[in-house]
Design a protein around this motif. Structure first.
Motif, PDB file in Angstrom:
ATOM      1  N   GLN A   1      -4.565 -11.240  -3.483  1.00  0.00           N
ATOM      2  CA  GLN A   1      -5.659 -10.495  -4.119  1.00  0.00           C
ATOM      3  C   GLN A   1      -5.289  -9.035  -4.335  1.00  0.00           C
ATOM      4  O   GLN A   1      -5.488  -8.481  -5.421  1.00  0.00           O
ATOM      5  CB  GLN A   1      -6.908 -10.605  -3.249  1.00  0.00           C
ATOM      6  N   ASN A   2      -4.728  -8.405  -3.312  1.00  0.00           N
ATOM      7  CA  ASN A   2      -4.431  -6.972  -3.402  1.00  0.00           C
ATOM      8  C   ASN A   2      -3.228  -6.671  -4.281  1.00  0.00           C
ATOM      9  O   ASN A   2      -3.249  -5.697  -5.048  1.00  0.00           O
ATOM     10  CB  ASN A   2      -4.229  -6.406  -1.992  1.00  0.00           C
TER      11      ASN A   2
ATOM     12  N   THR B   1     -11.486  -5.798   0.698  1.00  0.00           N
ATOM     13  CA  THR B   1     -10.314  -6.658   0.497  1.00  0.00           C
ATOM     14  C   THR B   1      -9.208  -6.319   1.502  1.00  0.00           C
ATOM     15  O   THR B   1      -8.087  -6.793   1.380  1.00  0.00           O
ATOM     16  CB  THR B   1      -9.743  -6.509  -0.927  1.00  0.00           C
TER      17      THR B   1
ATOM     18  N   ARG C   1      -2.108  -4.497 -11.693  1.00  0.00           N
ATOM     19  CA  ARG C   1      -2.779  -4.638 -12.977  1.00  0.00           C
ATOM     20  C   ARG C   1      -2.617  -3.394 -13.856  1.00  0.00           C
ATOM     21  O   ARG C   1      -2.578  -3.488 -15.076  1.00  0.00           O
ATOM     22  CB  ARG C   1      -4.258  -4.943 -12.747  1.00  0.00           C
ATOM     23  N   GLY C   2      -2.547  -2.246 -13.223  1.00  0.00           N
ATOM     24  CA  GLY C   2      -2.458  -1.015 -14.008  1.00  0.00           C
ATOM     25  C   GLY C   2      -1.045  -0.557 -14.300  1.00  0.00           C
ATOM     26  O   GLY C   2      -0.848   0.546 -14.837  1.00  0.00           O
TER      27      GLY C   2
ATOM     28  N   ASN D   1     -13.325  -1.618  -0.495  1.00  0.00           N
ATOM     29  CA  ASN D   1     -13.473  -2.695  -1.493  1.00  0.00           C
ATOM     30  C   ASN D   1     -13.659  -4.069  -0.836  1.00  0.00           C
ATOM     31  O   ASN D   1     -13.809  -5.076  -1.536  1.00  0.00           O
ATOM     32  CB  ASN D   1     -12.242  -2.742  -2.408  1.00  0.00           C
TER      33      ASN D   1
ATOM     34  N   GLN E   1      -2.096  -8.428  -6.797  1.00  0.00           N
ATOM     35  CA  GLN E   1      -2.474  -8.658  -8.200  1.00  0.00           C
ATOM     36  C   GLN E   1      -3.334  -7.513  -8.739  1.00  0.00           C
ATOM     37  O   GLN E   1      -3.128  -7.052  -9.863  1.00  0.00           O
ATOM     38  CB  GLN E   1      -3.208  -9.994  -8.332  1.00  0.00           C
ATOM     39  N   SER E   2      -4.277  -7.045  -7.943  1.00  0.00           N
ATOM     40  CA  SER E   2      -5.160  -5.966  -8.418  1.00  0.00           C
ATOM     41  C   SER E   2      -4.403  -4.653  -8.557  1.00  0.00           C
ATOM     42  O   SER E   2      -4.639  -3.884  -9.487  1.00  0.00           O
ATOM     43  CB  SER E   2      -6.348  -5.799  -7.479  1.00  0.00           C
ATOM     44  N   LYS E   3      -3.465  -4.392  -7.661  1.00  0.00           N
ATOM     45  CA  LYS E   3      -2.742  -3.115  -7.708  1.00  0.00           C
ATOM     46  C   LYS E   3      -1.729  -3.078  -8.852  1.00  0.00           C
ATOM     47  O   LYS E   3      -1.474  -2.016  -9.418  1.00  0.00           O
ATOM     48  CB  LYS E   3      -2.053  -2.860  -6.368  1.00  0.00           C
TER      49      LYS E   3
ATOM     50  N   ASP F   1      -8.834  -0.317   0.032  1.00  0.00           N
ATOM     51  CA  ASP F   1      -8.986  -1.756   0.258  1.00  0.00           C
ATOM     52  C   ASP F   1     -10.115  -2.035   1.245  1.00  0.00           C
ATOM     53  O   ASP F   1     -10.898  -2.979   1.080  1.00  0.00           O
ATOM     54  CB  ASP F   1      -7.685  -2.352   0.810  1.00  0.00           C
TER      55      ASP F   1
ATOM     56  N   ASN G   1       0.825  -1.208   0.000  1.00  0.00           N
ATOM     57  CA  ASN G   1       0.000   0.000   0.000  1.00  0.00           C
ATOM     58  C   ASN G   1       0.861   1.259   0.000  1.00  0.00           C
ATOM     59  O   ASN G   1       0.514   2.263  -0.634  1.00  0.00           O
ATOM     60  CB  ASN G   1      -0.937   0.001   1.211  1.00  0.00           C
TER      61      ASN G   1
ATOM     62  N   ARG H   1      -5.470 -12.463   1.098  1.00  0.00           N
ATOM     63  CA  ARG H   1      -5.674 -11.017   0.887  1.00  0.00           C
ATOM     64  C   ARG H   1      -4.472 -10.374   0.211  1.00  0.00           C
ATOM     65  O   ARG H   1      -4.619  -9.479  -0.628  1.00  0.00           O
ATOM     66  CB  ARG H   1      -5.956 -10.340   2.222  1.00  0.00           C
TER      67      ARG H   1
END
Length: 427
Positions: free
Chosen positions: A162-163, A143, A169-170, A141, A165-167, A138, A109, A159
């Motif tokens: 999940q976090n 998560t 992605r961009g 969301n 991978q999502s962060k 988070d 984070n 967790r």
């Protein structure tokens, strides 16, 4: 029951830590209810200066239990670093407790916060890069990682994966600076968080339960806000705000108490105005005038060391803060910083596109181009740092205080006249 909430009424850095510390000797608990280590309080005790970030100011009051509530986001590394630094100076931190429901700032984070600011470029918000915003995101969301989750490695791993991978992605992995890549290592992150969970285990409590029990027993509980009204996520100068509820209502949600248990709401205000980061600031002073006021007030961030933007007192902002917090009284700080001015401008309203308004414009675009309308107050040009009774202040200083009271409609109960713990006038 005797619940007291202390909140900031401007853009933060008003001196809430000192106000909380002054009250802390007479309370059973001091509860931090929002934010994280993105803000700081400076408290001076017996000539010693203490910079607090995650720790509630009650840590310096030996009879008070310091509580980190559910609405706070906790960076375990920062928390234990602060505890160790305080204990090295002889401060007892064994009374500290932390809500099981407070959310955790994971290493990814912090890095994501910094990467996001870089990606925003010229549109940056001006965050501290401590991971506060991404952690609250988070949380919303669903998560997020809570303090209690750190005691279950399976939950932590799920967790974290999940976090991360999502962060990521961009972002193009090749474009992520090497200094941040370690914070996105899944195994290392899980191991670190689980280890922190074991260190935190003895501190974990049901903060709502213990705070309500104290209130029901007739004990005084002080609720300490981070940030301030104009940085509130809903009612501040959005998007140039913090990521939590920084007004009095946030104490109720951030700890888990009802409004009937609150007796007093103290708004802390500087005798002038400052803010850190980007966003509108109608009374801001630039150039030599701004530099002079900044140096007089020592206006540099406790957490980041950044120079604060400075300006004259804005009564439009203070009236607004009074309204949305339901203040019972105001603690005015740093009146002594104005000792050397011949005249002191005070903003009583704004002109927006040539039209006068005494209120905060409803549209952010209008607030961004608001021009302050000033009333010139006489200065007192006299050292007031030794004054301890209101009647002993110079007449011009008393006039300044009573003018603020009349304009805002709320009494000023204490006046800060110096850095020391006892450098205050109690009315």
């Amino acid at each position: 029951m005797s619940g007291i909430i202390v909140v900031g009424t401007q853009w933060g850095d008003e001196g809430k830590g000192k106000a909380t510390d002054q009250l802390g000797g007479d309370v059973a608990m001091v509860v931090k209810f929002n934010g994280g280590n993105n803000a700081g309080h400076t408290v001076v005790v017996d000539g010693e200066s203490y910079a607090l970030h995650l720790l509630p100011a009650g840590i310096l009051s030996p009879n008070a239990i310091p509580v980190i509530g559910a609405g706070v986001v906790v960076d375990p590394d920062a928390l234990f670093g602060e505890i160790e630094a305080m204990e090295a100076r002889g401060v007892d931190c064994s009374r500290l407790v932390v809500s099981a429901d407070a959310h955790v700032i994971a290493p990814y984070n912090r890095s994501f916060d910094k990467l996001n600011e870089v990606a925003l470029g010229a549109g940056l918000i001006g965050t501290t890069g401590r991971g506060i915003g991404p952690t609250y995101a988070d949380k919303m969301n669903r998560t997020g990682l809570r303090i209690q989750d750190l005691l279950d490695e399976d939950v932590v791993r799920a967790r974290v994966i999940q976090n991360i991978q999502s962060k990521l992605r961009g972002f193009d992995p090749e474009e992520i600076p090497a200094e941040f890549k370690a914070d996105f290592d899944i195994d290392a992150t899980v191991a670190a968080l689980v280890a922190y969970g074991e260190r935190l285990r003895p501190l974990i409590v049901d903060s709502s339960l213990i705070v309500n029990r104290a209130l029901d027993a007739g004990q005084k509980v002080l609720f300490e806000a981070g940030q301030a009204a104009m940085l509130d996520i809903d009612h501040g100068t959005y998007p140039f705000v913090t990521s939590s509820t920084a007004i009095a209502a946030g104490a109720l949600a951030g700890v888990g108490v009802g409004p009937t248990k609150i007796d007093r709401v103290i708004g802390v205000a500087k005798a002038y105005t400052t803010r850190v980061g980007s966003g509108p600031f109608p009374t801001e002073l630039h150039g030599e005038a701004g530099d002079h006021l900044r140096e007089l007030g020592g206006e540099y961030g406790v957490t980041t060391g950044r120079a604060r933007r400075v300006g004259w007192l804005d009564l439009v902002v203070l009236r607004y803060a009074n309204r949305i917090n339901g203040l019972t009284d105001i603690a005015l700080t740093k009146l002594d910083v104005l000792d050397s001015f011949e005249t002191i401008p005070v903003a009583i309203g704004y002109e927006v596109d040539g039209v006068f308004t005494p209120e905060i414009p409803v549209f952010q675009s209008e607030f961004s181009r608001a021009v302050p309308v000033y009333k010139e107050m006489a200065g007192w040009n006299e050292d007031i740092t030794g004054v301890r009774r209101f009647e002993d202040l110079p007449q011009a200083a008393r006039d300044y205080v009573t003018f603020i009271e009349d304009e805002v409609g709320t009494r000023i109960s204490t006046i800060g006249v110096g850095q020391a713990r006892d450098a205050a006038i109690v009315r």
